[in-house]
Design a protein around this motif. Sequence first.
Motif, PDB file in Angstrom:
ATOM      1  N   TYR A  55      41.129  47.976  27.786  1.00 24.90           N
ATOM      2  CA  TYR A  55      42.180  47.727  28.111  1.00 24.90           C
ATOM      3  C   TYR A  55      42.376  47.091  29.694  1.00 24.90           C
ATOM      4  O   TYR A  55      43.408  46.190  29.678  1.00 24.90           O
ATOM      5  CB  TYR A  55      42.864  49.294  28.561  1.00 24.90           C
ATOM      6  N   PHE A  56      41.602  47.398  30.461  1.00 23.68           N
ATOM      7  CA  PHE A  56      41.597  46.462  31.580  1.00 23.68           C
ATOM      8  C   PHE A  56      40.441  45.478  31.920  1.00 23.68           C
ATOM      9  O   PHE A  56      40.068  44.852  32.795  1.00 23.68           O
ATOM     10  CB  PHE A  56      40.977  47.427  32.944  1.00 23.68           C
ATOM     11  N   SER A  57      40.145  44.971  30.633  1.00 20.85           N
ATOM     12  CA  SER A  57      38.788  44.041  30.628  1.00 20.85           C
ATOM     13  C   SER A  57      39.472  42.488  31.337  1.00 20.85           C
ATOM     14  O   SER A  57      38.552  41.811  31.824  1.00 20.85           O
ATOM     15  CB  SER A  57      38.472  43.642  29.346  1.00 20.85           C
ATOM     16  N   GLY A  58      40.662  42.105  31.367  1.00 17.98           N
ATOM     17  CA  GLY A  58      40.993  40.896  32.011  1.00 17.98           C
ATOM     18  C   GLY A  58      41.100  40.991  33.485  1.00 17.98           C
ATOM     19  O   GLY A  58      41.342  40.047  34.216  1.00 17.98           O
ATOM     20  N   GLN A  59      40.920  42.072  34.303  1.00 18.16           N
ATOM     21  CA  GLN A  59      41.331  42.365  35.686  1.00 18.16           C
ATOM     22  C   GLN A  59      39.916  42.013  36.396  1.00 18.16           C
ATOM     23  O   GLN A  59      38.888  41.691  35.838  1.00 18.16           O
ATOM     24  CB  GLN A  59      41.553  43.661  36.065  1.00 18.16           C
ATOM     25  N   PHE A  60      40.279  41.536  37.516  1.00 21.56           N
ATOM     26  CA  PHE A  60      39.348  40.682  38.479  1.00 21.56           C
ATOM     27  C   PHE A  60      37.945  41.161  38.549  1.00 21.56           C
ATOM     28  O   PHE A  60      37.143  40.456  38.264  1.00 21.56           O
ATOM     29  CB  PHE A  60      39.859  40.573  40.003  1.00 21.56           C
ATOM     30  N   LEU A  61      37.679  42.393  38.741  1.00 20.74           N
ATOM     31  CA  LEU A  61      36.540  42.884  39.214  1.00 20.74           C
ATOM     32  C   LEU A  61      35.781  43.282  37.692  1.00 20.74           C
ATOM     33  O   LEU A  61      34.352  43.078  37.791  1.00 20.74           O
ATOM     34  CB  LEU A  61      36.488  44.180  39.955  1.00 20.74           C
ATOM     35  N   LEU A  62      36.654  43.458  36.791  1.00 20.32           N
ATOM     36  CA  LEU A  62      35.858  43.615  35.480  1.00 20.32           C
ATOM     37  C   LEU A  62      35.553  42.321  34.561  1.00 20.32           C
ATOM     38  O   LEU A  62      34.807  42.180  33.769  1.00 20.32           O
ATOM     39  CB  LEU A  62      36.675  44.426  34.399  1.00 20.32           C
ATOM     40  N   ALA A  63      36.256  41.125  35.117  1.00 27.81           N
ATOM     41  CA  ALA A  63      35.961  39.755  34.600  1.00 27.81           C
ATOM     42  C   ALA A  63      34.789  39.049  35.461  1.00 27.81           C
ATOM     43  O   ALA A  63      34.289  37.874  35.172  1.00 27.81           O
ATOM     44  CB  ALA A  63      37.146  39.109  34.572  1.00 27.81           C
ATOM     45  N   ASN A  64      34.342  39.535  36.503  1.00 25.11           N
ATOM     46  CA  ASN A  64      33.430  38.964  37.288  1.00 25.11           C
ATOM     47  C   ASN A  64      32.114  39.832  37.715  1.00 25.11           C
ATOM     48  O   ASN A  64      32.320  41.236  37.760  1.00 25.11           O
ATOM     49  CB  ASN A  64      34.224  38.609  38.654  1.00 25.11           C
ATOM     50  N   GLU A  65      31.064  39.428  37.796  1.00 22.50           N
ATOM     51  CA  GLU A  65      29.867  40.064  38.293  1.00 22.50           C
ATOM     52  C   GLU A  65      30.355  40.690  39.869  1.00 22.50           C
ATOM     53  O   GLU A  65      30.304  39.592  40.556  1.00 22.50           O
ATOM     54  CB  GLU A  65      28.528  39.312  38.197  1.00 22.50           C
ATOM     55  N   LEU A  66      29.847  41.833  39.979  1.00 23.14           N
ATOM     56  CA  LEU A  66      30.254  42.511  41.061  1.00 23.14           C
ATOM     57  C   LEU A  66      29.116  41.803  42.184  1.00 23.14           C
ATOM     58  O   LEU A  66      29.629  41.800  43.407  1.00 23.14           O
ATOM     59  CB  LEU A  66      29.891  44.040  41.258  1.00 23.14           C
ATOM     60  N   ARG A  67      27.968  41.601  41.955  1.00 23.44           N
ATOM     61  CA  ARG A  67      27.108  41.215  42.815  1.00 23.44           C
ATOM     62  C   ARG A  67      27.439  39.458  43.480  1.00 23.44           C
ATOM     63  O   ARG A  67      26.980  39.028  44.273  1.00 23.44           O
ATOM     64  CB  ARG A  67      25.710  41.207  42.362  1.00 23.44           C
ATOM     65  N   ARG A  68      28.178  38.884  42.481  1.00 19.75           N
ATOM     66  CA  ARG A  68      28.742  37.591  42.885  1.00 19.75           C
ATOM     67  C   ARG A  68      29.963  37.715  43.960  1.00 19.75           C
ATOM     68  O   ARG A  68      30.149  36.780  44.528  1.00 19.75           O
ATOM     69  CB  ARG A  68      29.191  36.882  41.647  1.00 19.75           C
ATOM     70  N   ILE A  69      30.680  38.675  43.847  1.00 17.07           N
ATOM     71  CA  ILE A  69      31.657  39.182  44.710  1.00 17.07           C
ATOM     72  C   ILE A  69      31.462  39.579  46.012  1.00 17.07           C
ATOM     73  O   ILE A  69      31.646  39.115  47.306  1.00 17.07           O
ATOM     74  CB  ILE A  69      32.891  39.814  44.094  1.00 17.07           C
ATOM     75  N   PHE A  70      30.565  40.787  45.955  1.00 12.64           N
ATOM     76  CA  PHE A  70      30.331  41.392  47.099  1.00 12.64           C
ATOM     77  C   PHE A  70      29.168  41.270  47.705  1.00 12.64           C
ATOM     78  O   PHE A  70      28.248  40.902  47.129  1.00 12.64           O
ATOM     79  CB  PHE A  70      30.444  43.382  46.744  1.00 12.64           C
ATOM     80  N   GLN A  71      29.087  41.455  49.024  1.00  8.24           N
ATOM     81  CA  GLN A  71      27.723  41.389  49.726  1.00  8.24           C
ATOM     82  C   GLN A  71      26.825  42.581  49.255  1.00  8.24           C
ATOM     83  O   GLN A  71      27.233  43.839  49.021  1.00  8.24           O
ATOM     84  CB  GLN A  71      27.931  41.279  51.160  1.00  8.24           C
TER      85      GLN A  71
END
Length: 630
Positions: free
Chosen positions: A423-439
């Motif tokens: 249901y939420f698969s298109g949203q930002f954190l679900l569409a990107n690897e967390l280790r790429r976003i967060f320190q």
Amino acid sequence: MSGVCAVWQQNPERLAGTLAGVTAGLALAPAEQVRRQMDSSGGAGVGVAARFPTQQIHENPRLLIACDADLNNEDELQQLIGRQEEVAGNAGTAALLAGLYQRFGNGFVEKLRGGFSVVLWDRQERKMLAAIDGFGINRLVYHQSGSVLLVASRIDALTRSGMELKINPRCIANYLNFSSNLAPETVFTTVHRLTPGSILIAQEGKTRIEKYWDMRYGTGGETDEGRLSRELESVIERAVAVHCKNDAFPGLGAFLSGGTDSSTVVGMMSRMEQGPVKTFSIGYQEQAFNELGYAQIAADRFKADHHTYLVGANDCLEALPGIIRCFDEPFGNSSAIPTYFCAKLAADNGVKVLLAGDGGDELFGGNERYLTDKIFGAYQKAPLLLRKGLIEPGLRLLPFHNGLLGKAHRYVHRSNLPPMERYFSGQFLLANELRRIFQPDFLAGLRGYSVLDIPSSHYQHASASDHLDRLLYVDVKTTLADNDLPKVTCAAALAGIQTRFPFLDRAVAEFSGCIPARLKVKGREKRYLFKRALRELLPVEIIKKKKHGFGIPVAAWMKSNPRMRALARDTLLSNRAFGRGYFERKPIEDLFHMLETTDDTSYYGDILWTFLVLELWHRRVVDEPVRMAQ
């Protein structure tokens, strides 16, 4: 921004100072009247910062009570308790609630209809109580540490007590994915939010949360579309009339976006024949975001006294500091900007109360993702042997991942995801690897927390058997209570306007639970029964229009407006922003690059806006906090 609060602590010497600080933290406008009542021997007190008539405080020999209650059934409630005690000043509703509590105890909240928050101290039972309405139109947060319990409408107010402010990393993740935090979490680890339809009870050193009302689905036995349609129209018409109360139309108006919900509210108001309905719409020079044409169609149909305003980038920049402050948590829903200007337009035209159409999508199946999920879910209805024995093995053997075969691979993959992930698969954190976003340190601090944890809990606990009804319940709790309602109530209050939500009338909401899920999204048509019920009222253009939303052209402004561009880049690419330890630098730089090189989407600008508001919130609220004098 006004509201109510309560303090209970064992040290009576600090009670007066703590209550004064917390109450002062509610008041952001000079016109707000601050009042407090204390029971020093009991170590408890309540307070109110009143900007609107619904915000009241009352004391009798047994109780201290403060409320922000815009109730629709006061006459009925008055009959339950008989003659109301005489009260001085504007405290009639608070006194009524006191009488109800004294007769019905904690169960009095079940009898209230409308938006409300209430805090109460019972001297006799040495008990503190706090409650909000069933949808979270009003909000309360609370903090408990040892022998101290603080409750308030705003987190800002609690911070005046000198409590430790430690950022909640789960809130940062929720915010980035949903543009707002999800209750009961808040941005600070030691503060929690009361969930809709809940009551907090503190007594004898123990605090508990109880649910007194919630949405239920599959509760009706009627399946005839004609009868359901006629009854739905009647229920909505009564709800709009109830929410108009006895207010004179010159001081009452309605948001009018040109969508199905706001047009329905205006149409029902026009049936009351109390004069032309004052309606208010916001538009933009950027035509892709402009729905003023649909709003004008509705205004013409219902002979409304219609008002419009075009919001530009400079308007947004001027309003942004105040809007960030009025949301005492990070709030990245950019449509708070047009909501504020729409409410301000109403205030400038003498209106004090606006009716809004929020809730219709979540009750009747109007969001596009319900249809999207239905399309992906169709694959799951195929025989298991066909799916697992033929289709999926065949796709794995084929080497092609582009074109139609690539789409087939992606369709099957998404269809097989668990319900909330799909249901939420298109949203930002679900569409990107967390280790790429967060320190790394921030990611470690999440300790495996997923932004799907709270939605999944709602999905599992929904009183519903149908998958669509469970999705509706998730959106009632998250999209509506955590996002859309605070957006409207806070932005409007900043402009001096109170808001009411006829679709969230208990009768309308409970009737929606009786409608079979198959009549909410039927075939490929969203809101099927709702549109059938209102087809004689609404213009055909509005019935058939594609859902647009209420966003702003952030991406275009970040490209074309030098001030907006400079604000975004200077803020988000600063050492100060990255020094918070949340995000890696590269994904932010990539978003700016995609914004500059992609012409046909607002996606990257919307994501950058979310990051921007988060950093500006930190600078305004966390870096320069206001504390109570110790």
